[in-house]
Design an enzyme around this catalytic site. Structure first.
Site, PDB file in Angstrom:
ATOM      1  CG  ASP A  30      -2.076   0.949   1.112  1.00 42.84           C
ATOM      2  OD1 ASP A  30      -3.225   0.490   0.980  1.00 42.84           O
ATOM      3  OD2 ASP A  30      -1.837   2.168   1.154  1.00 42.84           O
ATOM      4  CG  ASN A  87     -12.161  -0.932   4.043  1.00 37.52           C
ATOM      5  OD1 ASN A  87     -12.565  -1.403   5.106  1.00 37.52           O
ATOM      6  ND2 ASN A  87     -10.980  -0.329   3.935  1.00 37.52           N
ATOM      7  CB  VAL A  96      -9.266   1.977  -4.887  1.00 40.29           C
ATOM      8  CG1 VAL A  96      -8.921   1.517  -6.298  1.00 40.29           C
ATOM      9  CG2 VAL A  96      -8.257   3.030  -4.417  1.00 40.29           C
ATOM     10  CG  HIS A 100      -8.715  -2.910  -2.387  1.00 36.72           C
ATOM     11  ND1 HIS A 100      -9.640  -2.235  -3.162  1.00 36.72           N
ATOM     12  CD2 HIS A 100      -8.625  -2.213  -1.227  1.00 36.72           C
ATOM     13  CE1 HIS A 100     -10.087  -1.184  -2.496  1.00 36.72           C
ATOM     14  NE2 HIS A 100      -9.492  -1.156  -1.309  1.00 36.72           N
ATOM     15  CG  HIS A 102      -6.846  -3.123   3.117  1.00 36.82           C
ATOM     16  ND1 HIS A 102      -6.122  -1.962   2.949  1.00 36.82           N
ATOM     17  CD2 HIS A 102      -8.079  -2.867   2.603  1.00 36.82           C
ATOM     18  CE1 HIS A 102      -6.888  -1.039   2.384  1.00 36.82           C
ATOM     19  NE2 HIS A 102      -8.083  -1.558   2.159  1.00 36.82           N
TER      20      HIS A 102
HETATM   21  P1  5GP Z   1      -9.718   1.295   0.498  1.00 40.34           P
HETATM   22  O1  5GP Z   1      -9.764   2.528   1.342  1.00 40.34           O
HETATM   23  O2  5GP Z   1     -10.452   1.490  -0.811  1.00 40.34           O
HETATM   24  O3  5GP Z   1     -10.147   0.039   1.208  1.00 40.34           O
HETATM   25  O4  5GP Z   1      -8.200   1.049   0.177  1.00 40.34           O
HETATM   26  C1  5GP Z   1      -7.533   1.612  -0.904  1.00 40.34           C
HETATM   27  C2  5GP Z   1      -6.062   1.582  -0.559  1.00 40.34           C
HETATM   28  O5  5GP Z   1      -5.339   1.824  -1.745  1.00 40.34           O
HETATM   29  C3  5GP Z   1      -5.635   2.640   0.453  1.00 40.34           C
HETATM   30  O6  5GP Z   1      -5.076   2.017   1.605  1.00 40.34           O
HETATM   31  C4  5GP Z   1      -4.621   3.489  -0.315  1.00 40.34           C
HETATM   32  O7  5GP Z   1      -3.535   3.921   0.487  1.00 40.34           O
HETATM   33  C5  5GP Z   1      -4.179   2.552  -1.419  1.00 40.34           C
HETATM   34  N1  5GP Z   1      -3.759   3.206  -2.640  1.00 40.34           N
HETATM   35  C6  5GP Z   1      -4.410   4.223  -3.271  1.00 40.34           C
HETATM   36  N2  5GP Z   1      -3.753   4.577  -4.386  1.00 40.34           N
HETATM   37  C7  5GP Z   1      -2.654   3.778  -4.470  1.00 40.34           C
HETATM   38  C8  5GP Z   1      -1.582   3.677  -5.417  1.00 40.34           C
HETATM   39  O8  5GP Z   1      -1.500   4.389  -6.420  1.00 40.34           O
HETATM   40  N3  5GP Z   1      -0.645   2.723  -5.161  1.00 40.34           N
HETATM   41  C9  5GP Z   1      -0.700   1.910  -4.074  1.00 40.34           C
HETATM   42  N4  5GP Z   1       0.279   1.002  -3.923  1.00 40.34           N
HETATM   43  N5  5GP Z   1      -1.703   1.969  -3.161  1.00 40.34           N
HETATM   44  C10 5GP Z   1      -2.664   2.893  -3.358  1.00 40.34           C
END
Ligand code: 5GP
Length: 114
Positions: A30, A87, A96, A100, A102
């Protein structure tokens, strides 16, 4: 429809620190880690979120979860433990729209989550 950010990572159009990949899933660190080890495991197939997964995705999702545990072990989290998080939607903090999982580890986690 355009590619999701995470599809672009799968296709190496955007750089990421990839720790595992196969024909079905990709795991990468991440960009804004919330724990000493924070890795995202995603299906190459751009399912937006678990709420929109279909029966036809069952084997893929099983593979993803098993690989998440394998990646966690490979990163040294097998003994002390780790958390897997999906999430789904606004209230859960999804940012996003590409499913995914985590992997969080390397510190004690609170329960219940905030
Ligand atoms: P969510 O909040 O949707 O469950 O998690 C999305 C995750 O994607 C977040 O923890 C965020 O830090 C990570 N993330 C967002 N953009 C990027 C990116 O461009 N590269 C990487 N490696 N992680 C990302």
């Amino acid at each position: 429809m355009g590619k999701t950010l995470f599809e672009k990572i799968c296709e190496k159009e955007i750089p990421a620190d990839i720790v595992y990949e196969d024909d079905q899933v990709v795991a990468f660190r991440d960009i804004a880690p919330k724990a000493p080890t924070h890795v995202l495991v995603i299906p190459r197939k751009p399912i937006p979120r678990i709420n929109e997964a279909q029966l036809e995705d069952q084997a893929l999702l099983g593979h993803l979860i098993l690989k998440a545990a394998e990646v966690a072990r490979s990163l040294g989290l097998g003994d002390d433990g780790f958390r897997l998080v999906l999430n789904n939607g606004r209230d859960a903090g999804e940012t996003v729209p590409h499913l995914h999982c985590h992997i969080l580890g390397g510190r004690k986690m609170d329960w219940p989550p905030g």
